[in-house]
Design a protein around this motif. Structure first.
Motif, mmCIF file in Angstrom:
data_model
loop_
_atom_site.group_PDB
_atom_site.id
_atom_site.type_symbol
_atom_site.label_atom_id
_atom_site.label_comp_id
_atom_site.label_asym_id
_atom_site.label_seq_id
_atom_site.Cartn_x
_atom_site.Cartn_y
_atom_site.Cartn_z
ATOM 1 N N TYR A 3 -19.558 -10.266 -0.497
ATOM 2 C CA TYR A 3 -20.451 -9.338 0.519
ATOM 3 C C TYR A 3 -21.341 -10.268 1.225
ATOM 4 O O TYR A 3 -21.954 -10.889 0.733
ATOM 5 N N GLU A 4 -21.297 -9.997 2.650
ATOM 6 C CA GLU A 4 -22.229 -10.311 3.545
ATOM 7 C C GLU A 4 -22.858 -9.154 4.177
ATOM 8 O O GLU A 4 -21.867 -8.270 4.513
ATOM 9 N N ALA A 5 -24.198 -9.353 4.373
ATOM 10 C CA ALA A 5 -24.389 -7.921 5.109
ATOM 11 C C ALA A 5 -23.998 -7.797 6.524
ATOM 12 O O ALA A 5 -23.849 -8.860 7.779
ATOM 13 N N PRO A 6 -23.549 -6.834 6.846
ATOM 14 C CA PRO A 6 -22.801 -6.596 8.246
ATOM 15 C C PRO A 6 -23.978 -6.260 9.180
ATOM 16 O O PRO A 6 -25.007 -5.849 9.030
ATOM 17 N N THR A 7 -23.594 -6.269 10.503
ATOM 18 C CA THR A 7 -24.317 -5.862 11.637
ATOM 19 C C THR A 7 -24.425 -4.397 11.688
ATOM 20 O O THR A 7 -23.173 -3.859 11.800
ATOM 21 N N ARG A 8 -25.446 -3.649 11.591
ATOM 22 C CA ARG A 8 -25.524 -2.287 11.588
ATOM 23 C C ARG A 8 -25.375 -1.615 13.046
ATOM 24 O O ARG A 8 -25.521 -2.503 14.045
ATOM 25 N N ILE A 9 -24.835 -0.405 12.819
ATOM 26 C CA ILE A 9 -24.432 0.002 14.130
ATOM 27 C C ILE A 9 -25.312 1.371 14.131
ATOM 28 O O ILE A 9 -25.313 2.145 13.259
ATOM 29 N N ALA A 10 -26.037 1.774 15.064
ATOM 30 C CA ALA A 10 -27.021 2.857 15.274
ATOM 31 C C ALA A 10 -26.134 3.974 15.260
ATOM 32 O O ALA A 10 -24.885 4.150 15.737
ATOM 33 N N ASN A 11 -26.800 5.264 14.548
ATOM 34 C CA ASN A 11 -26.157 6.416 14.692
ATOM 35 C C ASN A 11 -24.893 6.295 13.632
ATOM 36 O O ASN A 11 -24.317 7.588 13.866
ATOM 37 N N ALA A 12 -24.636 5.488 13.013
ATOM 38 C CA ALA A 12 -23.267 5.618 12.272
ATOM 39 C C ALA A 12 -23.619 6.134 10.778
ATOM 40 O O ALA A 12 -24.763 6.248 10.365
ATOM 41 N N PRO A 13 -22.534 6.961 10.397
ATOM 42 C CA PRO A 13 -23.017 7.558 8.997
ATOM 43 C C PRO A 13 -23.510 6.545 8.206
ATOM 44 O O PRO A 13 -22.984 5.139 8.092
ATOM 45 N N GLY A 14 -24.148 7.089 7.068
ATOM 46 C CA GLY A 14 -24.628 6.036 5.802
ATOM 47 C C GLY A 14 -23.726 5.040 5.401
ATOM 48 O O GLY A 14 -24.029 3.975 4.923
ATOM 49 N N TYR A 15 -22.201 5.903 5.017
ATOM 50 C CA TYR A 15 -21.269 4.911 4.542
ATOM 51 C C TYR A 15 -20.804 3.742 5.248
ATOM 52 O O TYR A 15 -19.977 3.124 4.820
ATOM 53 N N LEU A 16 -20.988 4.025 6.570
ATOM 54 C CA LEU A 16 -20.373 2.906 7.452
ATOM 55 C C LEU A 16 -21.493 1.795 7.681
ATOM 56 O O LEU A 16 -22.584 1.864 8.293
ATOM 57 N N LYS A 17 -21.360 0.669 6.698
ATOM 58 C CA LYS A 17 -22.583 -0.231 6.489
ATOM 59 C C LYS A 17 -22.593 -1.069 7.876
ATOM 60 O O LYS A 17 -23.695 -1.636 8.228
ATOM 61 N N GLY A 18 -21.577 -1.130 8.786
ATOM 62 C CA GLY A 18 -21.667 -1.931 10.207
ATOM 63 C C GLY A 18 -20.372 -2.650 10.461
ATOM 64 O O GLY A 18 -19.209 -2.171 9.727
ATOM 65 N N VAL A 19 -20.520 -3.649 11.063
ATOM 66 C CA VAL A 19 -19.340 -4.540 11.363
ATOM 67 C C VAL A 19 -19.499 -5.953 10.982
ATOM 68 O O VAL A 19 -20.764 -6.344 10.964
ATOM 69 N N ILE A 20 -18.385 -6.812 10.629
ATOM 70 C CA ILE A 20 -18.551 -8.042 10.545
ATOM 71 C C ILE A 20 -17.550 -8.738 11.617
ATOM 72 O O ILE A 20 -16.483 -7.978 11.830
ATOM 73 N N ASN A 21 -17.584 -10.100 11.869
ATOM 74 C CA ASN A 21 -16.832 -10.723 12.712
ATOM 75 C C ASN A 21 -15.798 -11.592 11.627
ATOM 76 O O ASN A 21 -16.494 -12.493 11.130
ATOM 77 N N LEU A 22 -14.725 -11.158 11.584
ATOM 78 C CA LEU A 22 -13.760 -11.875 10.789
ATOM 79 C C LEU A 22 -12.615 -12.822 11.542
ATOM 80 O O LEU A 22 -11.995 -12.183 12.198
ATOM 81 N N ARG A 23 -13.007 -14.146 11.760
ATOM 82 C CA ARG A 23 -12.400 -14.927 12.419
ATOM 83 C C ARG A 23 -11.834 -14.349 13.813
ATOM 84 O O ARG A 23 -10.599 -14.236 14.292
#
Length: 160
Positions: free
Chosen positions: A40-60
């Motif tokens: 696990y690495e902390a993803p970048t949060r997205i404003a106004n996203a539901p709580g279960y959508l933690k954010g996004v990561i850049n995967l290659r």
């Protein structure tokens, strides 16, 4: 010309499943949907996203949404040393799912998988393939493609 059976669209008993933990329960998903397993690495949060959508990561170079299945299923969601992200390839999309721990890959004999019990409208079993019993363990088999396509998550289009 005969129509092809649609058995490829849903995982079948007798295949390999990746087992993982959400809270105290053990789940399994078709190993063919798994692209990789990451710590696990902390993803970048997205404003106004539901709580279960933690954010996004850049995967290659690919921006991957991260869904916390623990939150979606009402489990405690503390990040620990064995918290993992299962990166899935589902219907042409890449999605990460946060789980408490990844256990192992299991080849399940057909006879060990039973259909999910009918629980009326109390429990939604639409996204379950079945329940497998292995010695003292019970493994809840999820149709991860169906779950990610569901109206509740809406991570992939239902018709692709």
């Amino acid at each position: 010309m005969r129509a092809r059976a649609r058995s490829e669209s849903k995982p079948q008993p007798g295949r390999e499943y990746l087992s993982f933990r959400l809270g105290a329960e053990e789940y399994g998903i078709d190993i063919l949907k798994v692209q990789e397993i990451r710590s696990y690495e902390a993803p970048t949060r997205i404003a106004n996203a539901p709580g279960y959508l933690k954010g996004v990561i850049n995967l290659r170079g690919v921006i991957v949404p991260i869904i916390d299945l623990r939150l979606r299923f009402g489990c405690d969601a503390e990040i620990g040393p064995i918290t993992a992200v299962i990166v899935l390839a589902v219907k042409g999309r890449v999605i990460g799912t946060v789980v408490d721990a990844v256990s192992d890959v299991l080849q399940l004999p057909h006879e060990s998988v039973k259909p999910p019990p009918s629980m009326g409208s109390v429990v939604d079993t639409r996204h379950l393939i079945g329940i497998a019993t292995l010695a003292e363990r019970m493994l809840i088999l999820m149709d991860i493609e169906s779950l990610m396509s569901s109206a509740e998550l809406g991570m992939i289009d239902a018709v692709v």
